[in-house]
Motif scaffolding. Structure first.
Motif, PDB file in Angstrom:
ATOM      1  N   LYS A 164      78.944 105.947  32.546  1.00 37.23           N
ATOM      2  CA  LYS A 164      79.097 105.891  31.098  1.00 37.23           C
ATOM      3  C   LYS A 164      77.905 106.520  30.382  1.00 37.23           C
ATOM      4  CE  LYS A 164      77.573 101.280  31.315  1.00 37.23           C
ATOM      5  NZ  LYS A 164      77.596  99.999  31.458  1.00 37.23           N
ATOM      6  N   ALA A 165      78.143 106.844  29.105  1.00 38.10           N
ATOM      7  CA  ALA A 165      77.102 107.488  28.313  1.00 38.10           C
ATOM      8  C   ALA A 165      76.669 106.552  27.201  1.00 38.10           C
ATOM      9  CB  ALA A 165      77.651 108.778  27.733  1.00 38.10           C
TER      10      ALA A 165
ATOM     11  N   VAL B 198      76.065 105.331  23.555  1.00 37.71           N
ATOM     12  CA  VAL B 198      76.798 105.605  22.316  1.00 37.71           C
ATOM     13  C   VAL B 198      75.896 105.203  21.148  1.00 37.71           C
ATOM     14  CG1 VAL B 198      78.911 105.163  21.018  1.00 37.71           C
ATOM     15  CG2 VAL B 198      78.952 105.094  23.508  1.00 37.71           C
TER      16      VAL B 198
ATOM     17  N   HIS C 183      79.391 104.251  16.820  1.00 33.55           N
ATOM     18  CA  HIS C 183      79.993 102.915  16.836  1.00 33.55           C
ATOM     19  C   HIS C 183      80.655 102.590  15.493  1.00 33.55           C
ATOM     20  CE1 HIS C 183      77.715 101.123  20.525  1.00 33.55           C
ATOM     21  NE2 HIS C 183      78.901 101.604  20.847  1.00 33.55           N
TER      22      HIS C 183
ATOM     23  N   TYR D 140      89.575 101.998  14.566  1.00 31.09           N
ATOM     24  CA  TYR D 140      90.522 101.000  15.073  1.00 31.09           C
ATOM     25  C   TYR D 140      90.847  99.928  14.026  1.00 31.09           C
ATOM     26  CZ  TYR D 140      90.333 103.239  19.568  1.00 31.09           C
ATOM     27  OH  TYR D 140      90.451 104.165  20.580  1.00 31.09           O
TER      28      TYR D 140
ATOM     29  N   SER E 261      74.525  96.568  27.474  1.00 30.12           N
ATOM     30  CA  SER E 261      74.992  97.932  27.773  1.00 30.12           C
ATOM     31  C   SER E 261      75.670  98.019  29.135  1.00 30.12           C
ATOM     32  CB  SER E 261      73.820  98.915  27.706  1.00 30.12           C
ATOM     33  OG  SER E 261      72.889  98.587  28.708  1.00 30.12           O
ATOM     34  N   SER E 262      75.295  97.147  30.070  1.00 26.43           N
ATOM     35  CA  SER E 262      75.973  97.160  31.360  1.00 26.43           C
ATOM     36  C   SER E 262      76.518  95.775  31.677  1.00 26.43           C
ATOM     37  CB  SER E 262      75.016  97.625  32.460  1.00 26.43           C
ATOM     38  OG  SER E 262      75.770  97.937  33.614  1.00 26.43           O
TER      39      SER E 262
ATOM     40  N   SER F  84      91.022 100.885  24.676  1.00 24.40           N
ATOM     41  CA  SER F  84      90.432 102.188  24.365  1.00 24.40           C
ATOM     42  C   SER F  84      89.235 102.021  23.422  1.00 24.40           C
ATOM     43  CB  SER F  84      91.501 103.083  23.733  1.00 24.40           C
ATOM     44  OG  SER F  84      90.974 104.341  23.459  1.00 24.40           O
ATOM     45  N   MET F  85      89.397 101.093  22.460  1.00 23.81           N
ATOM     46  CA  MET F  85      88.291 100.805  21.539  1.00 23.81           C
ATOM     47  C   MET F  85      87.057 100.345  22.325  1.00 23.81           C
ATOM     48  SD  MET F  85      88.195  98.108  18.345  1.00 23.81           S
ATOM     49  CE  MET F  85      88.417  96.621  19.301  1.00 23.81           C
ATOM     50  N   LEU F  86      87.270  99.429  23.281  1.00 23.16           N
ATOM     51  CA  LEU F  86      86.134  98.936  24.064  1.00 23.16           C
ATOM     52  C   LEU F  86      85.545 100.035  24.945  1.00 23.16           C
ATOM     53  CD1 LEU F  86      87.097  95.296  25.096  1.00 23.16           C
ATOM     54  CD2 LEU F  86      85.978  96.129  23.046  1.00 23.16           C
TER      55      LEU F  86
ATOM     56  N   GLU G  18      85.430 103.191  24.256  1.00 22.08           N
ATOM     57  CA  GLU G  18      84.620 104.046  23.381  1.00 22.08           C
ATOM     58  C   GLU G  18      83.300 103.371  23.034  1.00 22.08           C
ATOM     59  OE1 GLU G  18      86.569 106.110  20.086  1.00 22.08           O
ATOM     60  OE2 GLU G  18      88.489 105.674  21.017  1.00 22.08           O
ATOM     61  N   ILE G  19      83.380 102.067  22.712  1.00 22.20           N
ATOM     62  CA  ILE G  19      82.151 101.333  22.366  1.00 22.20           C
ATOM     63  C   ILE G  19      81.179 101.334  23.546  1.00 22.20           C
ATOM     64  CG2 ILE G  19      81.243  98.995  21.955  1.00 22.20           C
ATOM     65  CD1 ILE G  19      83.696  98.528  20.134  1.00 22.20           C
ATOM     66  N   ARG G  20      81.722 101.172  24.760  1.00 24.81           N
ATOM     67  CA  ARG G  20      80.857 101.062  25.940  1.00 24.81           C
ATOM     68  C   ARG G  20      80.502 102.418  26.544  1.00 24.81           C
ATOM     69  NH1 ARG G  20      84.171  96.209  28.872  1.00 24.81           N
ATOM     70  NH2 ARG G  20      83.994  94.698  27.179  1.00 24.81           N
ATOM     71  N   GLY G  21      80.989 103.478  25.930  1.00 21.66           N
ATOM     72  CA  GLY G  21      80.583 104.816  26.366  1.00 21.66           C
ATOM     73  C   GLY G  21      81.257 105.317  27.622  1.00 21.66           C
ATOM     74  N   VAL G  22      82.464 104.817  27.902  1.00 23.67           N
ATOM     75  CA  VAL G  22      83.210 105.344  29.052  1.00 23.67           C
ATOM     76  C   VAL G  22      83.605 106.790  28.726  1.00 23.67           C
ATOM     77  CG1 VAL G  22      85.331 105.112  30.415  1.00 23.67           C
ATOM     78  CG2 VAL G  22      84.096 103.072  29.658  1.00 23.67           C
ATOM     79  N   PRO G  23      83.301 107.735  29.617  1.00 19.97           N
ATOM     80  CA  PRO G  23      83.613 109.138  29.322  1.00 19.97           C
ATOM     81  C   PRO G  23      85.094 109.329  28.977  1.00 19.97           C
ATOM     82  CG  PRO G  23      82.301 108.972  31.317  1.00 19.97           C
ATOM     83  CD  PRO G  23      82.671 107.581  30.931  1.00 19.97           C
TER      84      PRO G  23
ATOM     85  N   SER H 171      84.405  99.180  32.167  1.00 25.58           N
ATOM     86  CA  SER H 171      83.235 100.055  32.083  1.00 25.58           C
ATOM     87  C   SER H 171      82.311  99.962  33.289  1.00 25.58           C
ATOM     88  CB  SER H 171      82.457  99.740  30.807  1.00 25.58           C
ATOM     89  OG  SER H 171      82.115  98.374  30.785  1.00 25.58           O
ATOM     90  N   ASP H 172      82.832  99.485  34.417  1.00 30.75           N
ATOM     91  CA  ASP H 172      82.034  99.411  35.630  1.00 30.75           C
ATOM     92  C   ASP H 172      80.717  98.670  35.385  1.00 30.75           C
ATOM     93  OD1 ASP H 172      81.728  99.863  38.270  1.00 30.75           O
ATOM     94  OD2 ASP H 172      80.866 101.867  38.062  1.00 30.75           O
ATOM     95  N   PRO H 173      80.784  97.447  34.824  1.00 30.90           N
ATOM     96  CA  PRO H 173      79.542  96.760  34.438  1.00 30.90           C
ATOM     97  C   PRO H 173      78.794  96.191  35.641  1.00 30.90           C
ATOM     98  CG  PRO H 173      81.418  95.338  34.063  1.00 30.90           C
ATOM     99  CD  PRO H 173      81.978  96.637  34.564  1.00 30.90           C
TER     100      PRO H 173
END
Lengths: 283, 310
Positions: free
Chosen positions: A7-8, A10, A15, A22, B77-78, B99-101, B103-108, B152-154
């Motif tokens: 992951k990257a 953000v 945010h 949403y 973050s993780s 999908s919202m989560l 994006e928030i968690r930075g999943v590519p 997100s592979d935490p």
């Protein structure tokens, strides 16, 4: 163990955009959006029908400016208040009462990003409602006065939008203050529709003080701009036997009105954000 | 650096009520840790502080060494969380909510759809992926909530009673999911001791806001389950004081504790009594006993520890 590649990072601005996207999707699909739209269309439809049938002098005899003043000028503020209360009144309290905050908040996202994102989403939904009402009024105006759209109507729409932004900040502050959605919506409506009006009246008529501290006093520019000439800042009207008594009324000038709206926007936005940052999910 | 969760002198007061009282707990490494305690012990309060839902009155909560109160975004973050039973925006579909989560968690972006599809498949919600959440039952929503922790592979996963609201099949599926997450640090509260025994290697037990013990299940059982045996007896009717007293007076029975309205945990001296003899004795009371099972060592230890603090 490292999972860094999956992951990257953000940024908070991104945010804000995610929360806004949403939340807007949620607003746009929710029943309340269509209820609000229906209310606006009913108001616009009733105005159209009544003006078409009765042709009241205030609407059709005063030229295009008089028409927009009587229609848009009289109802725009109500549309603003209802939209702000509908979309902003429970935006934050709903996260607590409906427990949606438990899904969103325990994530790597700042509360401020959630707050601003929700605020933008509510503003976008409200702007659509305000624009629909403006378009309905514009269509009516063009029917009676083809090709004549006064610049003051455009200014009035812009002022109404600034009022919406300020009212939304106020509604969000109330929403952050209360945990119950219905109470925060109700308080927003009561305050914006009645309390400020009473304050304006008591302040100017009884105390003779210019109500520069009132949001609705500042919002007076929405309808006042449609009057030519622009109403005087202070009017003293004598009444009673021999003009013994006087009634003092005040009107904010455009710069004053904009300043009042701007101050409410900033103060209430900051207050609401501080309240949300401090509020705990204790239920 | 191994994943970690740490509470340092964590205290939370609500007016006069102290929910957490100087809790010290340090968990490091990839494993599943059960967080146990009676209702009101402070489990959810601890988890809420760890996830930034509430603030500690005193003390510090750290995830992977980052203070949650001062930098929640970095601390989580993780970390994936499931606290109580969250609600999802009713007009969104599970796919959109997840999908919202993402994006928030930075999943590519290129991984999002696959991660969401996989997570929904794991909780058996694929066919509901595009339906609005507003019409879902509590159990279906909880499945989506469980899916949200898998996106997100935490490195750290905090689960507060993840089986809550699920049917027996759902509970079993959640157990399997948690078992598959042993390559991370899973911190899970639960009242289901059998579930904890099955999926966790370690347990932390708190009561009245204080840590009673944190150790491997084997060590806790060995230290606190005590000698003798324990069995859980189920009755057709409610267990009243009279019935509990009758069971307590049976030869070899050392103590009895109500585990719920219709069940008694019966501890007995194995030097005097065997399990089959206890069963015969309880049946001989003709008090409506309908089930009889051996209580787990963890349950025995739990009851022993909680009883000691009363």
């Amino acid at each position: 163990m490292s999972r860094e590649g999956s992951k990257a990072a953000v940024g908070s601005l991104a945010h804000v955009g995610i929360a806004a996207k949403y939340n807007f999707l949620n607003y746009f699909r929710a029943r309340r959006f269509y209820v609000m739209l229906a209310i606006i269309l009913i108001i616009a439809g009733l105005l159209t029908a009544l003006v078409g049938y009765y042709r009241p002098p205030g609407f059709v005899d005063g030229g295009a400016l008089g028409f927009y003043g009587a229609g848009w000028g009289s109802f725009a503020s109500i549309v603003v208040v209802l939209s702000a209360a509908f979309f902003g009144g429970d935006a934050i309290s709903g996260e607590f009462q409906n427990r949606t905050g438990y899904f969103l908040v325990p994530n790597p996202i700042r509360r401020s990003a959630i707050y601003v994102g929700k605020w933008l989403a509510a503003l976008a939904a409200s702007t659509i409602i305000l624009a629909v009402f403006a378009l309905a009024m514009l269509a009516n105006g063009l029917f009676y006065f083809p090709g004549n759209v006064p610049w003051e109507f455009v200014e009035s729409f812009a002022f109404a939008w600034v009022y919406l932004v300020a009212a939304m900040s106020l509604a969000f502050a109330f929403s952050s203050l209360f945990k119950s959605s219905s109470i925060s919506v109700l308080m927003s409506v009561i305050l914006l529709l009645f309390v400020f009006s009473v304050i304006d009246t008591v302040s100017s008529l009884v105390a003779g003080i210019e109500p520069w501290f009132s949001l609705t006093y500042g919002a007076g520019i929405v309808s006042n701009i449609l009057n030519v000439p622009y109403p005087a800042a202070k009017t003293v009207t004598p009444f009673g036997p021999g003009g013994r008594f006087t009634v003092v009324s005040y009107n904010a000038t455009v710069p004053e009105g904009l300043l009042i709206l701007l101050v409410y926007l900033v103060v209430m936005a900051v207050l609401g954000l501080i309240l949300f940052e401090r509020k705990e999910f204790t239920s | 650096m191994p994943p970690s969760i740490e509470a340092r002198q964590l205290t939370k007061r609500y007016g006069q009520f102290t929910a957490l009282s100087g809790l010290d707990l340090s968990i490091q490494g990839t494993k599943c840790v059960g967080f146990l305690g009676p209702n009101g012990a402070g489990k959810t309060t601890t988890m809420k502080i760890l996830t930034g839902l509430i603030r500690a009155t005193k003390g510090t909560a750290l995830i992977n060494g980052v203070d949650v109160a001062s930098d929640k975004k970095a601390a989580l973050s993780s970390c994936a969380t499931l606290i109580e039973t969250p609600e999802i925006y009713p007009s969104l579909t599970p796919k959109e909510a997840l999908s919202m989560l993402c994006e928030i968690r930075g999943v590519p972006r290129q991984d999002r759809n696959k991660r969401i599809d996989d997570a929904l498949a794991r909780v058996k919600m694929s066919e509901w992926a595009d339906k609005k959440v507003g019409g879902f039952s509590k159990g279906m929503k909880q499945r989506v909530n469980v899916a949200s922790t898998l996106l997100s592979d935490p490195e750290v996963i905090i689960l507060d009673e993840p089986s809550s609201g699920l049917d027996p099949r759902g509970m079993s599926e959640v157990r399997d999911i948690v078992l598959s997450l042993r390559d991370r640090l899973v911190f899970m509260s639960s009242h289901l001791l059998a579930e904890v025994t099955e999926v966790c290697q370690e347990v932390a037990l708190i009561d009245h806001g204080k840590l009673l013990v944190y150790d491997t299940i084997e060590n806790v059982t060995a230290k606190f389950a005590g000698g003798g045996g324990a069995a859980e007896v189920g009755f057709a009717g409610n267990v009243d004081e009279q019935l509990r007293a009758r069971v307590s007076k049976l030869p070899g029975v050392t103590s009895t504790t109500k585990s719920n309205d219709r069940h008694l945990i019966v501890k007995y001296d194995t030097a005097v009594l065997t399990q089959d003899k206890l069963l015969e004795s309880v049946a001989g009371l003709k008090a409506g006993a309908i089930t009889f099972s051996q209580a787990s060592g963890l349950e025995d230890a739990y009851l022993s520890l909680i009883k000691e603090t009363l």
